[in-house]
Motif scaffolding. Structure first.
Motif, PDB file in Angstrom:
ATOM      1  N   ARG A 185       0.812  -1.211   0.000  1.00  0.00           N
ATOM      2  CA  ARG A 185       0.000   0.000   0.000  1.00  0.00           C
ATOM      3  C   ARG A 185       0.853   1.272   0.000  1.00  0.00           C
ATOM      4  N   GLY A 186       1.930   1.246  -0.765  1.00  0.00           N
ATOM      5  CA  GLY A 186       2.770   2.418  -0.903  1.00  0.00           C
ATOM      6  C   GLY A 186       3.725   2.647   0.253  1.00  0.00           C
ATOM      7  N   ARG A 187       3.782   1.716   1.193  1.00  0.00           N
ATOM      8  CA  ARG A 187       4.684   1.872   2.338  1.00  0.00           C
ATOM      9  C   ARG A 187       5.715   0.748   2.340  1.00  0.00           C
ATOM     10  N   GLY A 188       6.941   1.104   2.719  1.00  0.00           N
ATOM     11  CA  GLY A 188       8.028   0.134   2.725  1.00  0.00           C
ATOM     12  C   GLY A 188       8.319  -0.373   4.123  1.00  0.00           C
ATOM     13  N   TYR A 189       8.691  -1.660   4.214  1.00  0.00           N
ATOM     14  CA  TYR A 189       8.975  -2.288   5.502  1.00  0.00           C
ATOM     15  C   TYR A 189      10.245  -3.139   5.399  1.00  0.00           C
ATOM     16  N   LEU A 190      10.969  -3.188   6.503  1.00  0.00           N
ATOM     17  CA  LEU A 190      12.098  -4.099   6.650  1.00  0.00           C
ATOM     18  C   LEU A 190      11.689  -5.222   7.584  1.00  0.00           C
ATOM     19  N   LEU A 191      11.768  -6.462   7.106  1.00  0.00           N
ATOM     20  CA  LEU A 191      11.538  -7.625   7.957  1.00  0.00           C
ATOM     21  C   LEU A 191      12.891  -8.066   8.482  1.00  0.00           C
ATOM     22  N   ALA A 192      12.990  -8.237   9.791  1.00  0.00           N
ATOM     23  CA  ALA A 192      14.285  -8.527  10.402  1.00  0.00           C
ATOM     24  C   ALA A 192      14.096  -9.338  11.679  1.00  0.00           C
ATOM     25  N   LEU A 193      15.228  -9.743  12.236  1.00  0.00           N
ATOM     26  CA  LEU A 193      15.267 -10.396  13.540  1.00  0.00           C
ATOM     27  C   LEU A 193      16.023  -9.492  14.499  1.00  0.00           C
ATOM     28  N   SER A 194      15.507  -9.355  15.709  1.00  0.00           N
ATOM     29  CA  SER A 194      16.193  -8.603  16.757  1.00  0.00           C
ATOM     30  C   SER A 194      16.314  -9.527  17.963  1.00  0.00           C
ATOM     31  N   ALA A 195      17.560  -9.901  18.286  1.00  0.00           N
ATOM     32  CA  ALA A 195      17.806 -10.872  19.357  1.00  0.00           C
ATOM     33  C   ALA A 195      17.014 -12.160  19.102  1.00  0.00           C
ATOM     34  N   GLY A 196      16.911 -12.547  17.833  1.00  0.00           N
ATOM     35  CA  GLY A 196      16.226 -13.776  17.470  1.00  0.00           C
ATOM     36  C   GLY A 196      14.721 -13.666  17.349  1.00  0.00           C
ATOM     37  N   GLU A 197      14.138 -12.491  17.675  1.00  0.00           N
ATOM     38  CA  GLU A 197      12.693 -12.311  17.623  1.00  0.00           C
ATOM     39  C   GLU A 197      12.283 -11.616  16.325  1.00  0.00           C
ATOM     40  N   ASP A 198      11.138 -12.044  15.763  1.00  0.00           N
ATOM     41  CA  ASP A 198      10.624 -11.421  14.544  1.00  0.00           C
ATOM     42  C   ASP A 198      10.281  -9.960  14.793  1.00  0.00           C
ATOM     43  N   ARG A 199      10.720  -9.088  13.884  1.00  0.00           N
ATOM     44  CA  ARG A 199      10.400  -7.679  13.973  1.00  0.00           C
ATOM     45  C   ARG A 199      10.106  -7.139  12.565  1.00  0.00           C
ATOM     46  N   THR A 200       9.189  -6.169  12.500  1.00  0.00           N
ATOM     47  CA  THR A 200       8.869  -5.501  11.246  1.00  0.00           C
ATOM     48  C   THR A 200       9.038  -4.007  11.469  1.00  0.00           C
ATOM     49  N   TYR A 201       9.891  -3.375  10.662  1.00  0.00           N
ATOM     50  CA  TYR A 201      10.208  -1.960  10.829  1.00  0.00           C
ATOM     51  C   TYR A 201       9.703  -1.178   9.621  1.00  0.00           C
ATOM     52  N   ARG A 202       8.940  -0.124   9.883  1.00  0.00           N
ATOM     53  CA  ARG A 202       8.482   0.744   8.803  1.00  0.00           C
ATOM     54  C   ARG A 202       9.632   1.659   8.388  1.00  0.00           C
ATOM     55  N   LEU A 203       9.989   1.642   7.117  1.00  0.00           N
ATOM     56  CA  LEU A 203      11.197   2.323   6.658  1.00  0.00           C
ATOM     57  C   LEU A 203      11.148   3.830   6.882  1.00  0.00           C
ATOM     58  N   SER A 204       9.966   4.429   6.785  1.00  0.00           N
ATOM     59  CA  SER A 204       9.876   5.877   6.955  1.00  0.00           C
ATOM     60  C   SER A 204      10.151   6.310   8.389  1.00  0.00           C
ATOM     61  N   ARG A 205      10.172   5.369   9.332  1.00  0.00           N
ATOM     62  CA  ARG A 205      10.447   5.698  10.737  1.00  0.00           C
ATOM     63  C   ARG A 205      11.898   5.439  11.122  1.00  0.00           C
ATOM     64  N   VAL A 206      12.707   5.009  10.160  1.00  0.00           N
ATOM     65  CA  VAL A 206      14.137   4.826  10.420  1.00  0.00           C
ATOM     66  C   VAL A 206      14.815   6.174  10.230  1.00  0.00           C
ATOM     67  N   ARG A 207      15.393   6.704  11.304  1.00  0.00           N
ATOM     68  CA  ARG A 207      16.041   8.024  11.248  1.00  0.00           C
ATOM     69  C   ARG A 207      17.466   7.934  10.697  1.00  0.00           C
ATOM     70  N   ALA A 208      18.142   6.817  10.940  1.00  0.00           N
ATOM     71  CA  ALA A 208      19.503   6.615  10.444  1.00  0.00           C
ATOM     72  C   ALA A 208      19.776   5.116  10.418  1.00  0.00           C
ATOM     73  N   ALA A 209      20.690   4.704   9.540  1.00  0.00           N
ATOM     74  CA  ALA A 209      21.024   3.288   9.424  1.00  0.00           C
ATOM     75  C   ALA A 209      22.515   3.137   9.167  1.00  0.00           C
ATOM     76  N   GLN A 210      23.101   2.106   9.770  1.00  0.00           N
ATOM     77  CA  GLN A 210      24.525   1.819   9.595  1.00  0.00           C
ATOM     78  C   GLN A 210      24.697   0.357   9.208  1.00  0.00           C
ATOM     79  N   LEU A 211      25.528   0.109   8.198  1.00  0.00           N
ATOM     80  CA  LEU A 211      25.836  -1.247   7.764  1.00  0.00           C
ATOM     81  C   LEU A 211      27.020  -1.748   8.574  1.00  0.00           C
ATOM     82  N   LEU A 212      26.867  -2.887   9.236  1.00  0.00           N
ATOM     83  CA  LEU A 212      27.920  -3.463  10.067  1.00  0.00           C
ATOM     84  C   LEU A 212      28.682  -4.537   9.304  1.00  0.00           C
ATOM     85  N   ALA A 213      29.887  -4.838   9.771  1.00  0.00           N
ATOM     86  CA  ALA A 213      30.709  -5.859   9.117  1.00  0.00           C
ATOM     87  C   ALA A 213      30.288  -7.272   9.533  1.00  0.00           C
TER      88      ALA A 213
END
Length: 320
Positions: A185-213
């Motif tokens: 519906r015109g909105r983007g989401y990131l599906l991820a795991l946080s400490a092994g738990e399912d999480r869904t993050y709305r991309l427009s609410r991400v203020r900053a992002a860093q790629l880790l090694a």
């Protein structure tokens, strides 16, 4: 970024012939001044681009000029793959890469095929910015500095640090294992795991992002459609979001069903119907109800009634 733009500029002139600075600027989504600087840079690099003066003037390349510029970048390859998915061509910050990638593909075609492909493309328009009623398509703008590391984390399988704030919590940094990207519906989401738990993050609410090694802790195989369906069903059953009672007519109820994440059966009332619908949050509910104008009345909750009332009063003061 500038090198990619210079390549695209050369390919545009090769494939379309003479173009004005304004047309090039619109195509490459930069200012006319930037195009003029790019033309100077190409000339200094030995690319035979010249200006034609007059009413029908513009910039052009010397006839027969050709150079090997068709190597696809990582993002261009990803954009071309995503273009085969429903609405995948203009999501997750890949639209510019898709445009430059398509230019390179066209340039690599034999001359006998190139003209035909370009002519066909001019006769096909998919998902324009507005429909026949001039209503814009709903879409979220996501900053490239946020989207690029998220996209790389998903593709390369690396962990991400996100500065994220949900509708009911303050922003804070968190480390996640990215699984995939979804648009709905015109909105983007990131599906991820946080400490092994399912999480869904709305991309427009991400203020900053860093790629880790660090390598992301996730399974190699994923059925993203099934995973999204499972999380959507879990969201509906959880009762999360904002539940709203609305009095409207049947057409208004149908419009709400198109945007709500869940709904109840219609209840007939004097002069219309009453329906209970659930939205992702108050912002989502306010947007959907405002579109209906005076065809709908929010019965509950009071907080949404107040928000709509304040918005209506502000509009009335401006125009009355």
């Amino acid at each position: 970024m500038r090198a990619d733009r210079l390549v695209s500029l050369v390919l545009l002139l090769r494939q379309r012939g003479r173009m004005t600075a304004d047309a090039l600027a619109a195509e490459l989504e930069v200012s006319t001044r930037t195009i003029l600087r790019d033309i100077d840079a190409l000339s200094l690099a030995g690319v035979p681009v010249f200006a034609e003066r007059g009413r029908h003037g513009g910039f052009a390349l010397l006839p027969g000029f050709r150079t090997e510029l068709t190597g696809l970048s990582h993002d261009e390859t990803l954009a071309l793959v995503a273009s085969g998915l429903p609405n995948g061509h203009d999501r997750f910050g890949l639209a510019p890469a898709l445009g430059s990638g398509m230019l390179k593909l066209l340039d690599a075609l034999p001359a006998s095929h190139r003209g035909g492909a370009a002519a066909i493309a001019r006769r096909i328009l998919v998902e324009p910015e507005a429909d026949l009623l001039a209503r814009p398509r709903p879409a979220e703008e996501i900053d490239a500095e946020v989207m690029t590391p998220i996209r790389l984390g998903v593709v390369q399988g690396c962990r991400l640090r996100l500065d994220y704030g949900s509708a009911d919590s303050s922003p804070r940094w968190r480390t996640v294992d990215p699984i995939g990207l979804v648009t709905s519906r015109g909105r983007g989401y990131l599906l991820a795991l946080s400490a092994g738990e399912d999480r869904t993050y709305r991309l427009s609410r991400v203020r900053a992002a860093q790629l880790l090694a660090e390598e992301a802790q996730r399974t190699e195989d994923v059925d993203l459609a099934a995973l999204w369906a499972e999380r959507s069903d879990r969201f509906r059953r959880s009762g999360a979001g904002l539940t709203v009672t609305v009095r409207t007519d049947e057409a208004g109820a149908a419009a709400l069903y198109e945007t709500a994440v869940d709904r109840s059966a219609l209840t007939a009332v004097d002069g219309g119907v009453e329906v209970v619908v659930r939205f992702q949050d108050a912002e989502h509910a306010e947007w959907a109800l405002w579109l209906l104008g005076d065809r709908a009345e929010v019965i509950a909750p009071d907080s949404l009634r107040h928000r709509l009332g304040e918005r209506a009063q502000a509009m009335a003061q401006r125009y009355c």
